[in-house]
Design a protein around this motif. Sequence first.
Motif, PDB file in Angstrom:
ATOM      1  N   PRO A 141    -150.261 -29.535 -29.982  1.00 23.54           N
ATOM      2  CA  PRO A 141    -151.157 -29.603 -28.819  1.00 23.54           C
ATOM      3  C   PRO A 141    -150.461 -29.606 -27.462  1.00 23.54           C
ATOM      4  O   PRO A 141    -151.098 -29.264 -26.460  1.00 23.54           O
ATOM      5  N   ASN A 142    -149.199 -30.000 -27.409  1.00 22.01           N
ATOM      6  CA  ASN A 142    -148.504 -30.108 -26.129  1.00 22.01           C
ATOM      7  C   ASN A 142    -147.428 -29.029 -25.995  1.00 22.01           C
ATOM      8  O   ASN A 142    -146.760 -28.683 -26.969  1.00 22.01           O
ATOM      9  N   SER A 148    -134.869 -25.480 -18.466  1.00 20.72           N
ATOM     10  CA  SER A 148    -134.796 -24.587 -17.310  1.00 20.72           C
ATOM     11  C   SER A 148    -135.831 -23.492 -17.476  1.00 20.72           C
ATOM     12  O   SER A 148    -136.358 -23.265 -18.575  1.00 20.72           O
ATOM     13  N   GLN A 149    -136.108 -22.787 -16.385  1.00 19.46           N
ATOM     14  CA  GLN A 149    -137.062 -21.691 -16.445  1.00 19.46           C
ATOM     15  C   GLN A 149    -136.548 -20.580 -17.341  1.00 19.46           C
ATOM     16  O   GLN A 149    -137.305 -19.940 -18.073  1.00 19.46           O
ATOM     17  N   GLY A 150    -135.230 -20.363 -17.321  1.00 19.18           N
ATOM     18  CA  GLY A 150    -134.636 -19.338 -18.179  1.00 19.18           C
ATOM     19  C   GLY A 150    -134.830 -19.642 -19.653  1.00 19.18           C
ATOM     20  O   GLY A 150    -135.126 -18.743 -20.454  1.00 19.18           O
ATOM     21  N   VAL A 151    -134.663 -20.891 -20.043  1.00 17.61           N
ATOM     22  CA  VAL A 151    -134.878 -21.289 -21.437  1.00 17.61           C
ATOM     23  C   VAL A 151    -136.337 -21.071 -21.832  1.00 17.61           C
ATOM     24  O   VAL A 151    -136.636 -20.586 -22.933  1.00 17.61           O
ATOM     25  N   ALA A 152    -137.256 -21.410 -20.932  1.00 19.94           N
ATOM     26  CA  ALA A 152    -138.683 -21.213 -21.214  1.00 19.94           C
ATOM     27  C   ALA A 152    -139.007 -19.734 -21.399  1.00 19.94           C
ATOM     28  O   ALA A 152    -139.704 -19.342 -22.340  1.00 19.94           O
ATOM     29  N   GLU A 153    -138.491 -18.900 -20.507  1.00 23.77           N
ATOM     30  CA  GLU A 153    -138.759 -17.465 -20.600  1.00 23.77           C
ATOM     31  C   GLU A 153    -138.141 -16.864 -21.856  1.00 23.77           C
ATOM     32  O   GLU A 153    -138.733 -15.991 -22.499  1.00 23.77           O
ATOM     33  N   ASP A 154    -136.940 -17.324 -22.218  1.00 27.57           N
ATOM     34  CA  ASP A 154    -136.290 -16.825 -23.425  1.00 27.57           C
ATOM     35  C   ASP A 154    -137.113 -17.160 -24.660  1.00 27.57           C
ATOM     36  O   ASP A 154    -137.271 -16.328 -25.570  1.00 27.57           O
ATOM     37  N   ARG A 164    -148.326 -20.273 -22.335  1.00 33.40           N
ATOM     38  CA  ARG A 164    -148.985 -21.583 -22.288  1.00 33.40           C
ATOM     39  C   ARG A 164    -148.343 -22.598 -23.238  1.00 33.40           C
ATOM     40  O   ARG A 164    -148.674 -23.785 -23.186  1.00 33.40           O
ATOM     41  N   ASP A 165    -147.420 -22.140 -24.090  1.00 35.14           N
ATOM     42  CA  ASP A 165    -146.756 -23.036 -25.034  1.00 35.14           C
ATOM     43  C   ASP A 165    -145.508 -23.697 -24.453  1.00 35.14           C
ATOM     44  O   ASP A 165    -144.840 -24.461 -25.162  1.00 35.14           O
ATOM     45  N   VAL A 166    -145.157 -23.408 -23.191  1.00 36.75           N
ATOM     46  CA  VAL A 166    -143.924 -23.940 -22.616  1.00 36.75           C
ATOM     47  C   VAL A 166    -144.173 -24.545 -21.237  1.00 36.75           C
ATOM     48  O   VAL A 166    -145.115 -24.170 -20.538  1.00 36.75           O
TER      49      VAL A 166
END
Length: 368
Positions: A141-142, A148-154, A164-166
Amino acid sequence: MKKLLIILQDLGAGGAEKMMVRLAGALVEAGNEVTLLMLTGAGINQPALDPRVRQVLLDSPRSAAAVPALMRFLRSNRYDAQLAVLTHVNVVAIAAAALSGTLARLHVSERNAFSRDKHVNPALSVKLAYWLAPWLYRLIPNPVICVSQGVAEDLVDTTIARPRDVTTADNPVLDNDFRDKPAAAPSHPWLKDKTTPVIVAVGRLAQQKGFDTLIDAFARLPQGDARLIIFGEGALRGELLAQATALGVAERCDLPGYASDPIAEIARADCFVLSSRFEGSPNALVEALSTGTPVVATRCPYGPQEILADGAVAPLVEVDDPAALAAAISAQMATPRAVHRQRRIDAAARFVNARAVQTYLKALLGRR
């Protein structure tokens, strides 16, 4: 006051472990009740843990075997938010939280470039965790808290995870008053009694950190009296020492092991180098910036470009390019230390405890 739980494998010498020790202390300082749970054991970072943080040790023989014990603990202890750290621990925590009925309060964290990090450990159980994790990240659910933004985008670009999962939260790398605190005295003799320029690097002696490229670059420096210290432990110690010998720089290159206070060592250096092939958000780079010491970093995925404002704060060079790395290091050592010193310190200020705690509280509790 909120009750918060941090779940780790152990408190070993890794950057994630060090940052969770700092985060736990900062969360307590912000008025929260914090428990830090270790699945398998303690480790070298345990003495740095704030004494106000409750410690729980499950003492499992391995992370995967800790699911039943963690499930029982979560069922018996209610927290406002639970934070698991590192991919294989995330998978264990998701299983235990689902079985204990606490999945709604669980948050997981990715600390490195997922697409690169999944190839580092060949163990079957780790490979299985990296295969399974993205599917679980779509179901929990969370959102996954990325460093970092780079880790999220990767994670989104290379797995089935969706935007929406990050989400992101900064590492608590520095004390709030870091600008006012002088660095402690260094422990390394080359830094305690400097007679020649000294270059410092910090990190695990692993392929990810690119120290083979750094040693190659060091051997190319026109400053033939310079010395190189690489602080850290790891499996590549023998290979790196052999490389230094083959390049004729062994007497000017030292691998003294883990540094308990890397800031003290970096503050006395003439240049700090991050030679990594990939990162998540390199804490050692932030620590180096906080001292005002000149730095050079690779343009690796992910972190250095964000931290160094795409090269506006300090030079970025391409990964695995020893000639370019040598040129950048030489140029930094030839530049007066005061040039851009304040710019470097200001760039580090984003990662103070108080600010990082707010980004985590927002991610964990949905508030500022």
